[in-house]
Design an enzyme around this catalytic site. Sequence first.
Site, PDB file in Angstrom:
ATOM      1  N   CYS A 124      -2.240   7.266  -0.289  1.00 57.14           N
ATOM      2  CA  CYS A 124      -3.677   7.516  -0.182  1.00 57.14           C
ATOM      3  C   CYS A 124      -3.991   8.808   0.570  1.00 57.14           C
ATOM      4  CB  CYS A 124      -4.366   6.342   0.503  1.00 57.14           C
ATOM      5  SG  CYS A 124      -4.130   4.767  -0.358  1.00 57.14           S
ATOM      6  N   HIS A 260     -11.079   8.050   3.966  1.00 58.97           N
ATOM      7  CA  HIS A 260     -10.485   7.383   2.803  1.00 58.97           C
ATOM      8  C   HIS A 260     -11.195   6.069   2.554  1.00 58.97           C
ATOM      9  CE1 HIS A 260      -7.817   5.460   0.085  1.00 58.97           C
ATOM     10  NE2 HIS A 260      -7.224   4.707   0.979  1.00 58.97           N
ATOM     11  N   ASN A 291     -10.764   1.209  -3.840  1.00 56.66           N
ATOM     12  CA  ASN A 291      -9.790   2.120  -3.245  1.00 56.66           C
ATOM     13  C   ASN A 291      -9.011   2.788  -4.370  1.00 56.66           C
ATOM     14  OD1 ASN A 291      -7.528   3.303  -2.075  1.00 56.66           O
ATOM     15  ND2 ASN A 291      -7.096   1.614  -0.692  1.00 56.66           N
TER      16      ASN A 291
END
Length: 339
Positions: A124, A260, A291
């Site tokens: 990520c 994030h 996500n």
Amino acid sequence: MGAQIAGPAPLRNTALLGLGVHRPERIVTNHEICQQIDSSDEWIQSRSGIKERRFAEDTGETVLDMAISAGRKALEAAGITGDRLGAVIVATSTYPYQTPQSAALVADALGTGGAAALDISAGCAGFCYALGVASDLVRAGTEDYALVIGVERMSDTTEPTDRSVRFIFGDGAGAVVVGPSDEVGIGPTVWGSDGSQADAIRQEPDWVNFANNPDQKRPWIIMEGTAVFRWAAFEMGKIARQIADKAGVELAALDAFVPHQANLRINDVIVRQLDLPETVAVADDIIETGNTSAASIPLAMEKMLRTGQVQPGGLGLLLAFGAGLSYAGQVVKMPPLAQ
């Protein structure tokens, strides 16, 4: 005495010149997800803040398709053509081939005429890792323009009945053009990792063992949610302060905070730790997008710009974190979108 090697070019300022994204058309609600996992819309929203996410289609929305789509839009927003790119960097953990790298195919499709091309796998945190590399390439004069893409098909890598991960992830792509600038538009990168906690987000089993033992389950992403939450919620606030300090920017002077989009609850904790004033808009793309791993930061920036939460040129602090466990971030001036 032999010939002399030419020294490096004078350092330059860099900036984000344009942003483009690809959001898959298929919207997947919590209700649909709960048809395969033992959960509920209320539980998912209370744990993550997620109401829906996008899943890519099997035709026309491969990792390559989405990366090329986002890249074209970023070039349009920047007002340059692909043949001016000197490097293409793709951050992804879900491109299904180890060779050749996806970036080479993306570079060809965008008409770069043979730009340098590499993939970065940093989970990520991948987009901010790639952005740091691209900014330094332009800053040092190695290239004049670089394209950074974060792209994922997380729906391919999460087991459909796994209650711990299936509801979290979505698909998509985002891209930015990095180029020289009269003013500093991309601050120094702060990055790092904690490999001692690598098992917190992992793939099991590996592809070689799976190929040799086809009767066992195929590789899927496994996540220790409590460990990840604890690490991100209580360590990333410190990293955000380091990013601001390294850029010489007061947190209160920010126009946007773009963490994030892993979990809305994690981001709420980080915001409270930072004591951000209400004048700082906070990205919340996870509510509608889930996500998207390496695509998360550019998708979140796009929503903020599209909805007027922040304007091009506004100061944004980017903070990416995830598998590795790894993190990276920069303070940037927000880029324009394609009209």
